[in-house]
Scaffold this active site. Structure first.
Site, short mmCIF file in Angstrom:
data_model
loop_
_atom_site.label_atom_id
_atom_site.label_comp_id
_atom_site.label_asym_id
_atom_site.label_seq_id
_atom_site.Cartn_x
_atom_site.Cartn_y
_atom_site.Cartn_z
N GLU A 119 0.84 -0.89 -0.02
CA GLU A 119 0.02 -0.11 0.03
C GLU A 119 0.70 1.28 0.03
O GLU A 119 0.62 2.16 -0.66
CB GLU A 119 -1.01 -0.15 1.27
CG GLU A 119 -1.98 -0.89 1.13
CD GLU A 119 -2.84 -1.24 2.40
OE1 GLU A 119 -4.11 -0.88 2.10
OE2 GLU A 119 -2.44 -1.42 3.39
N GLU A 173 -4.16 -9.52 3.37
CA GLU A 173 -4.95 -9.31 4.78
C GLU A 173 -6.16 -10.11 4.88
O GLU A 173 -6.67 -10.27 6.11
CB GLU A 173 -5.64 -7.61 4.43
CG GLU A 173 -4.54 -6.66 4.67
CD GLU A 173 -3.48 -6.38 3.72
OE1 GLU A 173 -2.66 -5.40 3.95
OE2 GLU A 173 -3.41 -6.92 2.72
#
Length: 273
Positions: free
Chosen positions: A122, A142
């Protein structure tokens, strides 16, 4: 925002800064995996705020120490120990100091020198450009730990990859190689050898620094302002008078210096005004 940097961005040994002739080299150094806790997020924000504030800095290169990890993302050990849960305050730039920093008008180049996993991916996605060494890999795992990549991964990845490919990465957590990322246009360049991503990213930063500072800032501003719009609406937004950096570029001495230097067959002398 400078005051905010002083408040949130206490000095941290985990973030090393070096001015490489106007390119700010930011090195994330938290052995063993360059994971990011709250203090590191705030120190990274302070680095990006320095980039924004100092006129002599034209771009930044962001990398990780070592050869195995660019960053493993969120420090799960710190989170498990308490006090740094999902809703922890990472500072005004959001997680890693950059993922929610939306008004930075100087380019950031991620030099991915290893695994960019979870929040590390990210962070790379929040950069403007990505250079990756050939052994680098990218993943958003995730869902496997009961969460989603909500520090920009689920928002930015579908804008950078075909939706089906982005969905696959988000839903399965599989790793994408540097070569595959380059084929999809996610990575600007794949390099060979230890330290090669940083050197190539610095060279890219120097090429950016050859341009007029106000023009570079205007490109950043117009890209952000028009990204979700069609071409006609983008023109309306750009010409509508609400983009101060674009307006400053049009009215600048540098906008006159560029054509003059071209006509006189010499290098332009930018003043940043």
């Amino acid at each position: 925002m400078g005051e905010a940097a002083e408040e949130y961005g206490a000095r941290s040994e985990a973030v090393r800064l070096e001015d490489r002739d106007g390119i700010l080299l930011i090195t994330l150094d938290r052995p063993k995996a360059n994971a990011i806790d709250v203090a590191t997020s705030r120190a990274l924000y302070a680095a990006f705020d320095r980039l924004r504030r100092e006129d002599g800095l034209r771009a930044a290169v962001l990398t990780g120490a070592g050869e195995r990890f660019f960053s493993a993302g969120w420090d799960l050990k710190a989170a498990a120990a308490g006090g740094e849960g999902i809703e922890a305050d990472h500072g005004p730039g959001g997680f890693a100091g950059l993922t929610e920093l939306f008004d930075l008008d100087k380019p950031v180049i991620a030099a991915v020198n290893g695994l960019a996993v979870g929040g590390g991916f990210e962070l790379a996605l929040a950069a403007d450009l990505i250079v990756a060494e050939e052994h680098a890999e990218f993943a958003l795992p995730e869902v496997g730990i009961g969460m989603i990549p909500d520090s920009g991964g689920v928002l930015r990845l579908p804008k950078r990859l075909p939706r089906a490919v982005a969905s696959e990465l988000l839903l399965t957590g599989r790793r994408m190689s540097a070569g595959e990322a380059a084929r999809w246009g996610l990575v600007n360049e794949v390099t060979t050898g230890p330290g090669s991503a940083v050197e190539s990213a610095l060279a890219l930063g120097r090429r950016i620094a050859e341009g007029a500072p106000l023009a570079v800032a205007a490109v950043q501003e117009v890209l952000r302002a028009t990204e979700p719009l069609g071409v006609a609406d983008g023109y309306a937004r750009m010409r509508g008078g609400a983009l101060p950096r674009y307006r400053a570029m049009l009215d600048s001495a540098d906008a006159q210096e560029g054509p003059r230097a071209f006509a006189e067959k010499r290098a332009p002398r930018w003043q940043g005004r």
